[in-house]
Structures are given as structure tokens and as C-alpha cells.
Design an enzyme around this catalytic site. Structure first.
Site, PDB file in Angstrom:
ATOM      1  N   LYS A 203     -16.569  13.783   6.280  1.00 53.00           N
ATOM      2  CA  LYS A 203     -17.433  13.104   7.238  1.00 53.00           C
ATOM      3  C   LYS A 203     -16.598  12.197   8.146  1.00 53.00           C
ATOM      4  CE  LYS A 203     -21.370   9.976   7.372  1.00 53.00           C
ATOM      5  NZ  LYS A 203     -22.409   9.283   6.640  1.00 53.00           N
ATOM      6  N   GLU A 209      -7.457  11.461   0.075  1.00 52.75           N
ATOM      7  CA  GLU A 209      -7.241  12.658  -0.745  1.00 52.75           C
ATOM      8  C   GLU A 209      -7.355  13.923   0.100  1.00 52.75           C
ATOM      9  OE1 GLU A 209      -9.222  10.104  -1.449  1.00 52.75           O
ATOM     10  OE2 GLU A 209      -9.476   9.796  -3.605  1.00 52.75           O
ATOM     11  N   GLY A 263     -22.870  11.136   2.917  1.00 55.71           N
ATOM     12  CA  GLY A 263     -22.016  12.191   2.354  1.00 55.71           C
ATOM     13  C   GLY A 263     -22.687  12.926   1.209  1.00 55.71           C
ATOM     14  N   ARG A 264     -23.279  12.169   0.280  1.00 55.25           N
ATOM     15  CA  ARG A 264     -23.862  12.806  -0.913  1.00 55.25           C
ATOM     16  C   ARG A 264     -25.202  13.480  -0.620  1.00 55.25           C
ATOM     17  NH1 ARG A 264     -23.287   7.459  -1.036  1.00 55.25           N
ATOM     18  NH2 ARG A 264     -25.068   6.072  -1.250  1.00 55.25           N
ATOM     19  N   GLU A 349     -23.806   6.787  -7.127  1.00 56.71           N
ATOM     20  CA  GLU A 349     -23.260   6.181  -5.902  1.00 56.71           C
ATOM     21  C   GLU A 349     -24.401   5.556  -5.091  1.00 56.71           C
ATOM     22  OE1 GLU A 349     -21.085   8.362  -2.530  1.00 56.71           O
ATOM     23  OE2 GLU A 349     -19.401   7.631  -3.695  1.00 56.71           O
ATOM     24  N   HIS A 380     -23.581  21.819 -29.299  1.00 58.24           N
ATOM     25  CA  HIS A 380     -22.502  21.985 -30.275  1.00 58.24           C
ATOM     26  C   HIS A 380     -21.392  20.976 -30.062  1.00 58.24           C
ATOM     27  CE1 HIS A 380     -24.106  25.637 -32.118  1.00 58.24           C
ATOM     28  NE2 HIS A 380     -24.648  25.832 -30.922  1.00 58.24           N
ATOM     29  N   LYS A 513      -9.987   1.982  -3.002  1.00 58.86           N
ATOM     30  CA  LYS A 513      -9.280   2.694  -1.929  1.00 58.86           C
ATOM     31  C   LYS A 513      -8.254   1.765  -1.288  1.00 58.86           C
ATOM     32  CE  LYS A 513     -13.114   5.597  -0.347  1.00 58.86           C
ATOM     33  NZ  LYS A 513     -13.960   5.950   0.769  1.00 58.86           N
TER      34      LYS A 513
END
Ligand code: F6P
Length: 552
Positions: A203, A209, A263-264, A349, A380, A513
């Protein structure tokens, strides 16, 4: 006392009353719990009858939603009001699927027209790649697409692409998010740069990253096909056209979106390009249509039948009434393996906040810790603790009535039956447990000696009284998936309103960040400043000792 404060008090009162009442008792008192505490939309069933809830408690929760003005805020959101107050932004992911109001103008932009235009462009591009009309620089069709992005520019696309595997008839798709070089190295190692398309999804187009992964992938591309040919293999998805231009990505291959899409909440936008390349424009549209149907339901259904409001109310009940800090999200649907990771970002978030919209400390607990793994694997590994541990962990089950496969093989019907049976059995065991007397009777029937029975009875007893909610749908097709995701989006919204927090900012990711940027040169070898705390200093010194010389 304000109306809101008195509704909060009422919810607490109801919770105090119901906390000691075992689910066994609630079911014994009322044989109609399923009919009373379940709701439908299309083929989606929400069964919350195994929550520690009754009519008075549900009424209190719905009255709380009303007092918190959920309907008013919902209408504000859909009308494009700038409800993301700390960033002064509208919140209009619903517009991406056609679910926002008509004639919506935000800061001079005709929202629906812009959405339609970008959608047409990126879906057309996806089809060109799929049909081999947009070709690699060597004239061949692209065989592989790598989406480079993180958080909201990754998780939704990963989750949906995996969920819609039976519809995947386009090029292979890969996702690189982690800055750990292993992620990009292992991904690119399998690929031929001659026929690989890179989508850089960010965005902001500044995320460290993503920018580093992009630089590494670009270098790989240039080595593989030459700098002069690389441009054709690059596509960007971003709101930041200035930056995509700085990186030399041709505007014709840049697909924008807008700052009113968080973004999400962005998988519905051009961030979904990798999905569209995988499953095609028609299936992508069906995904949007499913979400739009849920938007419409959210907008119009009375609170008592409104699935997002009910799901949110159950969450508030668990979190604020009964004080459970976490929720297990267990898809009994292997293709939803990444759904918990997706919802983690969406929920945590958005609602992991400690101050209200006006910056004062919250007076209630807010977003829960969300985690989970697909069933039956989860049974399990960690279900032991959910059944017999000292904490109560409410569980949300997701369950498809039918499986579907692009290439069915004999015997699959049986798998689905076993899968469903397990989900039902888990929910049943959690709610009703097994008493000591039942353990004794069972062991006696199987011929155990009295001493052996007494030795094991405590270990084999299940207290039960552990709540769960079950979401059941017909088949995990694109439309259903769209409905499911929008359901969770709106649930998060409703909870944010009830907690009076801004669900659409994410200041909590800033500090890490900033510190990473400051520490990077020191980790790379610059002198350690005296001001650095002794722990971080000690760790860096130790890492320096262990770190091998760079050889590449
Ligand atoms: O660090 C969190 C975050 O800002 C998320 O909200 C976002 O989805 C992600 O980073 C990626 O951001 P971008 O799409 O700008 O690269």
C-alpha cells in the site's frame, strides 16, 4: 448513569448469573436452545447454542450494541464518513465489492467509479496473463507469479488462493512476505526467471521487508533475463504511484487502490491480483459478490438476526462478561489452513488497542488473542489443553458440509464425513464433558477393576462447560468465502464500536519498525552507542561473535 454504562452493567450482571451455570444445565433447562441460539444467512449457519448464554444475556448484549450505536456507526462507515479518526480517513473496503452507498464522493473522488475502473483494469490484466496474451519477455506465457508483500498485502491473497485451490487454473502462485532471506531464496530456487512475473504489493510502497525482498527478486530477475527484459516481469499494487514510478515500474502495470482501504481489508482491491490470476476474473467476482451479500445483510438485518452483530456479541460476552482472553479459531476445512493467520491480523491489528477513540484509557478489555489450526490436526496437538487445561478457551469452528475437488479421487466422501463428525464431537465434548460417574460406568462396562478405575477416574473426567460456536456452510466456493471473510470483517467492526476504539489504525506496529531502522547499522557492524540498554548490547555483541563473514 448513561444508557451505555447501564447496558454494560447489565451484561456484567448477566455474566455473573450465568458463569456458574454449567452448559449441561442450560441444555437440560431448554430443549430448544439450537432453534433459539442459531441464525442463518444464505447457506451459512451460525450456531451459538453451546455458548454460556440465554435469552436475557443475549438481550443484554444486543441492547449494549444498540446503546453503543452500532447501527449509526455502520451507516457512517458505509456513507464514507472519516471514521478512522486518527488517520482522518474513510473506511470503505465495502466499496470494493459494490457494497457502499451510491454516489459516494470522498475528497472529490467518485468512489464507485474509481473502484470500477481499477477493477476492470486489474481483472483484464489477470485474464491476459492467464490466457497468455500478456507474455514474458521471451514470448512465452508466464508459468509462475510471485506476490511480494507482507501483512495485508500478503495474508488475504495467500489465504484466499489456498482456500480456492479447486478453482486454481491459472499460473502457479507463490507468496514471499518474510524478510528472512530463506523465504525468497527457497521460493525463487524453484522458479525460472524467464517465465516468472513479480507482483510487488505494498500500500505504502515503503515497507522495509517488501522493499528488500523486491530488490533481491529484481536482482535475480536481471541476472536471469537481463536488465533490459526485466520491466515486463514487474507489476506493482500500491496507493503510492510516486514511489512505483521511482522504481521504474511502468504505469500501465501499476494497479492502485486508495487510502480508505486498510491493508488488512484490501484483498478485494488490486491487492487481490494474484488471486485473480490464479482463479480468474469470474471467480474473483463471485468472491466480491459473496462479500457484498454479507455487507447487505449487515446493513439491513435486525440486530437479533444479524450474523456479524451476533458473532461480535458472542465475542464481547466471552471477553468482557466471562473474561476469557483468547479464542481458538479452528477451521475444519484444510483449505482454510491460513484463515486463522488472516483473522489474526484482521482482528488483532484492528482491535488490539488500549485507548478509546478520544485517546483516553479503555475501561474494558478489548481484542482477544486469536489463534488456531485446522482440525483434525489441532485435536492431536493442543486440544488436550482446551479440554482439560486450567483456562477456558472458547472455540470458533468452521465447517463445510461438502468438500469439492478439482480432481476427485475415490473415497473422498468418507473423508468429509469423518471430518464433520470430529468437529461435532469436539464441540460436544467441550460443552458437556464427561462426569466422574460416567467414567466409572464406562470403565466398569469395559471390565476394568475397581482399583484401576479409581486410579484413573480424575484423569479421565472432563469438566465440560467450555463454550464454542459453529459456523457451517454448504461448500467453500468463492461466494461463500466472500461471505465468510466479510462476516469476520464486520464482526471486528462491531466489536471495535462496542469497545469505543478505532479499529482502522495500527500505531502499535510503529515503534518496532522505527527501532529496527535505528538498530540496523549497529547490527551490520557500526559502533554500539553507550545509550543502548545492556540486554540489546549483549545480544548484538553475541550475534557479532557468531556471525559468519558475508560470502555472497
Ligand atoms: O506493519 C503493519 C502494516 O502496516 C499492516 O497494517 C500492513 O498490512 C502491512 O504493514 C503492509 O503494509 P504495506 O502494504 O504498506 O506494505
Amino acid at each position: 448513569m448513561t444508557e451505555l454504562a447501564s447496558q454494560w452493567a447489565e451484561v456484567q450482571q448477566q455474566a455473573k448469573r450465568l458463569k456458574p451455570v454449567h452448559l449441561r444445565e442450560l441444555f437440560a433447562q431448554d430443549p430448544n436452545r439450537f432453534a433459539k441460539y442459531s441464525a442463518h444467512f444464505h447457506d451459512l449457519l451460525l450456531d451459538f447454542s453451546k455458548e454460556k448464554i440465554d435469552q436475557a444475556a443475549l438481550n443484554a448484549l444486543l441492547a449494549l450494541a444498540k446503546a453503543a450505536k452500532v447501527e449509526h456507526w455502520r451507516d457512517q462507515m458505509l456513507s464514507g464518513a472519516k471514521i478512522n479518526s486518527t488517520e482522518h480517513r474513510a473506511v470503505l473496503h465495502t466499496a470494493l465489492r459494490g457494497g457502499a452507498n451510491a454516489n459516494l464522493i470522498i475528497d472529490g473522488q467518485d468512489v464507485n467509479a474509481e473502484v470500477a475502473e481499477v477493477k476492470e483494469r486489474f481483472l483484464a490484466f489477470a485474464e491476459q496473463v492467464r490466457k497468455g496474451e500478456y507474455l514474458a519477455s521471451n514470448g512465452q506465457a508466464f508459468t509462475d507469479v510471485v506476490n511480494i508483500g507482507i501483512g495485508g498485502s500478503d495474508l488475504g491473497a495467500v489465504m484466499v488462493t489456498q482456500a480456492l485451490a479447486p478453482y486454481h487454473d491459472g499460473p502457479r502462485t507463490h507468496f514471499v512476505s518474510n524478510v528472512d532471506g530463506a523465504h525468497i531464496a527457497d521460493t525463487l530456487a524453484k522458479l525460472n526467471p524467464q517465465t516468472t512475473l513479480l507482483i510487488i504489493a505494498s500500500k505504502t510502497f515503503t515497507t522495509a521487508e517488501t522493499m528488500l525482498n523486491f530488490a533481491t527478486a529484481l536482482a535475480w530477475l536481471k541476472v536471469g533475463i537481463g536488465e533490459e527484459n526485466s520491466g515486463k516481469h514487474l507489476v506493482a499494487v500500491s496507493t503510492n504511484l510516486e514511489r512505483t514510478r521511482q522504481f521504474g515500474i511502468d504505469d500501465s502495470r501499476v494497479f492502485g487502490f486508495w487510502d480508505w482501504v486498510g491493508g488488512r481489508y484490501s484483498l478485494w482491491s488490486s491487492v487481490g491480483l494474484s488471486i485473480a490470476i490464479a482463479v480468474g476474473a469470474k471467480n474473483f467476482q463471485a468472491l466480491l459478490d459473496g462479500a457484498k451479500a454479507m455487507d447487505e445483510h449487515f446493513r439491513t438485518a435486525p440486530l437479533a438476526q444479524n450474523l456479524p452483530v451476533l458473532l461480535a456479541s458472542i465475542g464481547v460476552w466471552r471477553r468482557n462478561g466471562l473474561n476469557y482472553p483468547t479464542v481458538g479459531l479452528m477451521p475444519y476445512d484444510q483449505r482454510l489452513a491460513r484463515f486463522p493467520a488472516y483473522v489474526q491480523q484482521l482482528d488483532m491489528e484492528s482491535n488490539g488497542k488500549s485507548v478509546t477513540r478520544d485517546g483516553t484509557a479503555v475501561s474494558t478489555t478489548t481484542g482477544p488473542i486469536v489463534w488456531g489450526e485446522p482440525g483434525t490436526n489441532s485435536q492431536h496437538s493442543f486440544f488436550q489443553l482446551i479440554h482439560q487445561g486450567t483456562d477456558v478457551i472458547p472455540v470458533d469452528f468452521l465447517l463445510a458440509a461438502n468438500d469439492h475437488h478439482a480432481k476427485p479421487i475415490p473415497g473422498l466422501y468418507q473423508h468429509q464425513t469423518v471430518l464433520m463428525t470430529n468437529a461435532l464431537a469436539q464441540a460436544n465434548a467441550l460443552a458437556f464433558g464427561r462426569t466422574a460417574d460416567e467414567v466409572r460406568a464406562e470403565m466398569q462396562d469395559s471390565g476394568a477393576k475397581p482399583e484401576a478405575i479409581e486410579e484413573l477416574v480424575a484423569h479421565r473426567t472432563f469438566k465440560g462447560d467450555r463454550p464454542s460456536t459453529m459456523l457451517v456452510y454448504k461448500t467453500l466456493d468463492p461466494y461463500t468465502l466472500g461471505m465468510l471473510v466479510a462476516l469476520f470483517e464486520h464482526k471486528v467492526f462491531v466489536q471495535g464500536i462496542i469497545w469505543n476504539i478505532n479499529s482502522y489504525d495500527q500505531w502499535g506496529v510503529e515503534l518496532g519498525k522505527k527501532l529496527a531502522t535505528a538498530l540496523q547499522p549497529i547490527v551490520a557492524g557500526a559502533p554500539i552507542p553507550d545509550s543502548l540498554d545492556s540486554s540489546t548490547r549483549g545480544l548484538i555483541e553475541h550475534i557479532h561473535q557468531l556471525r559468519q563473514e558475508e560470502t555472497l
